[in-house]
Design a protein around this motif. Sequence first.
Motif, short mmCIF file in Angstrom:
data_model
loop_
_atom_site.label_atom_id
_atom_site.label_comp_id
_atom_site.label_asym_id
_atom_site.label_seq_id
_atom_site.Cartn_x
_atom_site.Cartn_y
_atom_site.Cartn_z
N PRO B 54 -5.65 20.83 2.80
CA PRO B 54 -5.28 21.08 4.20
C PRO B 54 -6.24 21.99 4.97
O PRO B 54 -6.44 21.80 6.18
CB PRO B 54 -3.91 21.73 4.10
CG PRO B 54 -3.37 21.23 2.82
CD PRO B 54 -4.51 21.06 1.90
N ILE B 55 -6.85 22.97 4.32
CA ILE B 55 -7.78 23.87 5.03
C ILE B 55 -8.99 23.09 5.52
O ILE B 55 -9.48 23.27 6.63
CB ILE B 55 -8.21 25.05 4.12
CG1 ILE B 55 -7.00 25.95 3.91
CG2 ILE B 55 -9.37 25.82 4.73
CD1 ILE B 55 -7.30 27.26 3.27
N VAL B 80 1.58 21.22 8.81
CA VAL B 80 1.38 21.71 7.44
C VAL B 80 2.27 22.92 7.18
O VAL B 80 2.91 23.03 6.12
CB VAL B 80 -0.11 22.06 7.19
CG1 VAL B 80 -0.28 22.78 5.88
CG2 VAL B 80 -0.95 20.81 7.21
N GLU B 81 2.35 23.82 8.18
CA GLU B 81 3.20 25.00 8.01
C GLU B 81 4.66 24.60 7.83
O GLU B 81 5.39 25.19 7.03
CB GLU B 81 3.04 25.93 9.23
CG GLU B 81 1.76 26.75 9.16
CD GLU B 81 1.21 27.09 10.53
OE1 GLU B 81 1.94 26.94 11.53
OE2 GLU B 81 0.04 27.50 10.60
N VAL B 153 -6.18 28.69 11.88
CA VAL B 153 -6.17 28.53 10.43
C VAL B 153 -4.72 28.28 10.03
O VAL B 153 -3.81 28.52 10.83
CB VAL B 153 -6.70 29.78 9.68
CG1 VAL B 153 -8.18 29.91 9.84
CG2 VAL B 153 -5.98 31.04 10.11
N ILE B 154 -4.51 27.78 8.81
CA ILE B 154 -3.14 27.54 8.36
C ILE B 154 -2.46 28.92 8.22
O ILE B 154 -2.94 29.76 7.48
CB ILE B 154 -3.12 26.81 7.00
CG1 ILE B 154 -3.97 25.55 7.05
CG2 ILE B 154 -1.69 26.55 6.54
CD1 ILE B 154 -3.39 24.35 7.66
N GLY B 155 -1.42 29.14 8.99
CA GLY B 155 -0.70 30.41 8.92
C GLY B 155 -1.12 31.43 9.97
O GLY B 155 -0.71 32.58 9.89
N GLY B 156 -1.92 31.05 10.95
CA GLY B 156 -2.28 32.02 11.99
C GLY B 156 -3.52 31.64 12.76
O GLY B 156 -3.79 30.46 12.97
N VAL B 295 -5.01 32.22 -1.77
CA VAL B 295 -3.55 32.30 -1.93
C VAL B 295 -2.89 31.16 -1.16
O VAL B 295 -1.98 30.49 -1.67
CB VAL B 295 -3.03 33.68 -1.46
CG1 VAL B 295 -1.53 33.76 -1.60
CG2 VAL B 295 -3.71 34.79 -2.22
N ILE B 296 -3.35 30.95 0.09
CA ILE B 296 -2.81 29.86 0.92
C ILE B 296 -3.04 28.52 0.22
O ILE B 296 -2.15 27.68 0.14
CB ILE B 296 -3.51 29.86 2.31
CG1 ILE B 296 -3.04 31.05 3.14
CG2 ILE B 296 -3.30 28.55 3.05
CD1 ILE B 296 -1.88 30.78 4.05
N LEU B 297 -4.25 28.35 -0.33
CA LEU B 297 -4.58 27.08 -0.99
C LEU B 297 -3.65 26.82 -2.18
O LEU B 297 -3.15 25.71 -2.36
CB LEU B 297 -6.03 27.10 -1.46
CG LEU B 297 -7.07 26.54 -0.50
CD1 LEU B 297 -8.44 26.60 -1.13
CD2 LEU B 297 -6.76 25.10 -0.12
#
Lengths: 123, 410
Positions: B54-55, B80-81, B153-156, B295-297
Amino acid sequence: MSIIPTLLKQLVKKPFTNPFPKKHAPNKVSDVKKINDPIPVPDDFRGKIKYDRAKCIGCRMCVTVCPANAMEYLPKEKKIKHHVLRCIMCAECVDVCPVKALSSSKEFLLAETDKKSPNLIEK
Amino acid sequence: MHDAYKMFLGPVHPALEEPIFFDFKIVGEKVIATNLKPGNAHRGIEALGMKRNPIQVLYLSERICGICSVSHASTFSRAVEAAAGIEVPERADYIRTIFCELERLHSHILWAGLLAHEIGFHSVLHYGMKVREDVMDLLEYLSGNRVNYGVYVIGGVRRDIPKEKHEKIRQSIKYYNAAFEKFKDVFLNDKTIRMRTEGVGVLTKNDALKLCAVGPTARGSGLNKDTRQDWSYLAYGDIGVKAQLPSQVTGKINGDVLDRTIVRLLEIKQSAEIIERCIDQMPKGSLVSEPKAAVILSRLKNAEGEGIARTEAPRGELHHYVRLAKKEVVDTWKAKAPTYNNLMAVPVMMKDAQIADIPVIICSIDPCIACLDRVSIIEGNSGKSMNKYDLHELCLRKSEMFGKIERGHQ
């Protein structure tokens, strides 16, 4: 009709465009009166990625996150090779690098005549 | 009555810079039937996305389209979130909103210039380009680049908008409020523009509902429909967005090109207001829910679920569907762009229009073919693209083949 005053004002103003940046000027420039530098880019600009080989620890995070597969891992040396032609300048690798071996530079005029030129492969 | 003749327009044609094929049936100067065939700008981005995590896909999604790149990144990241259950900090939501609105500003101003260009009013095109330059500079100042901002970015978000940068944003807002008055004056009071847009390409409210028109095309026909108002997301819930209808200016709704122009001009002003309120109300806090990409990955790798997100892109409602299935890569990704809905309304708008109005009508829905073309089916190596009739034929042949095999077994 209301656009006419704007147009008249425009007649006496100089053009907005910055003609021809310096690096890629043609060989014969006799008919070009003045060659300008490109307009400066902002501080956060994401340009060509620079690679510091000495700092790199070979963690492969940049290889994992690169959307364009522009990072090639060299398993023997535990280092990477950056292919500038594939790069889409998202600079995600700069963010994830734990040792700051990668950085975005302000370089953006990347055209070359030779695709194997050292300017296009960072290692 | 004269015989009808056919006129082909495209895939490369003067109405817009992107490839799409139109097929008109014409009697004299009048268009009596329209058919269209997209599929020339398909690049297979979804197929690339399903081989990546996803990134990586987030940056690919930004490159679906150059003008609505923030919308795609915003929608994909929210999908994705939603699939992985990642919370986004409030400050990040506000910054995301500011970028969405800045994008709407530059897209609508570019569109206003393009409409004038189709009419043949080139001085307004150049004026539009000049006015748009300011918001492009602002986007460059805030994000670092002029196109493909890479802020999400994913998460912000990646880039903060600190207090020092607010001053420049406020200057820009003042500039756009003045530009709005100027545009309004030009588009509403100029005789040429009025003659070319009033009563041209009419889409009635009923037709707009039936054809599922979205965005400014739907609002121009009087549908009170705006994703920011109906399915509030990001910081729009705090700000309270109202759908802009042309009746606010003219008092009536005709559903013609002029009404769609008025909606977009009103949205220029509205976007400037939303940005101003966002920087006034911006809460303090962190920019990302988890600063470490590793961590996100790993969290996304272990996530399972589906996520749907919808955004009011400059052209209308944009839809992304994402499925994560405990894999490193995105299991399924589907994007549906607003032009897909709005293009269906073009044959209705074209009814009884003159040939000279064709570019104006096509331009009035602000088509984005790079967003629209999500699938293209090619037959073998022939290069011939298949339409729904060919696919139906293929489907029948397969059933026939299975029937033969079954009969063979018996």
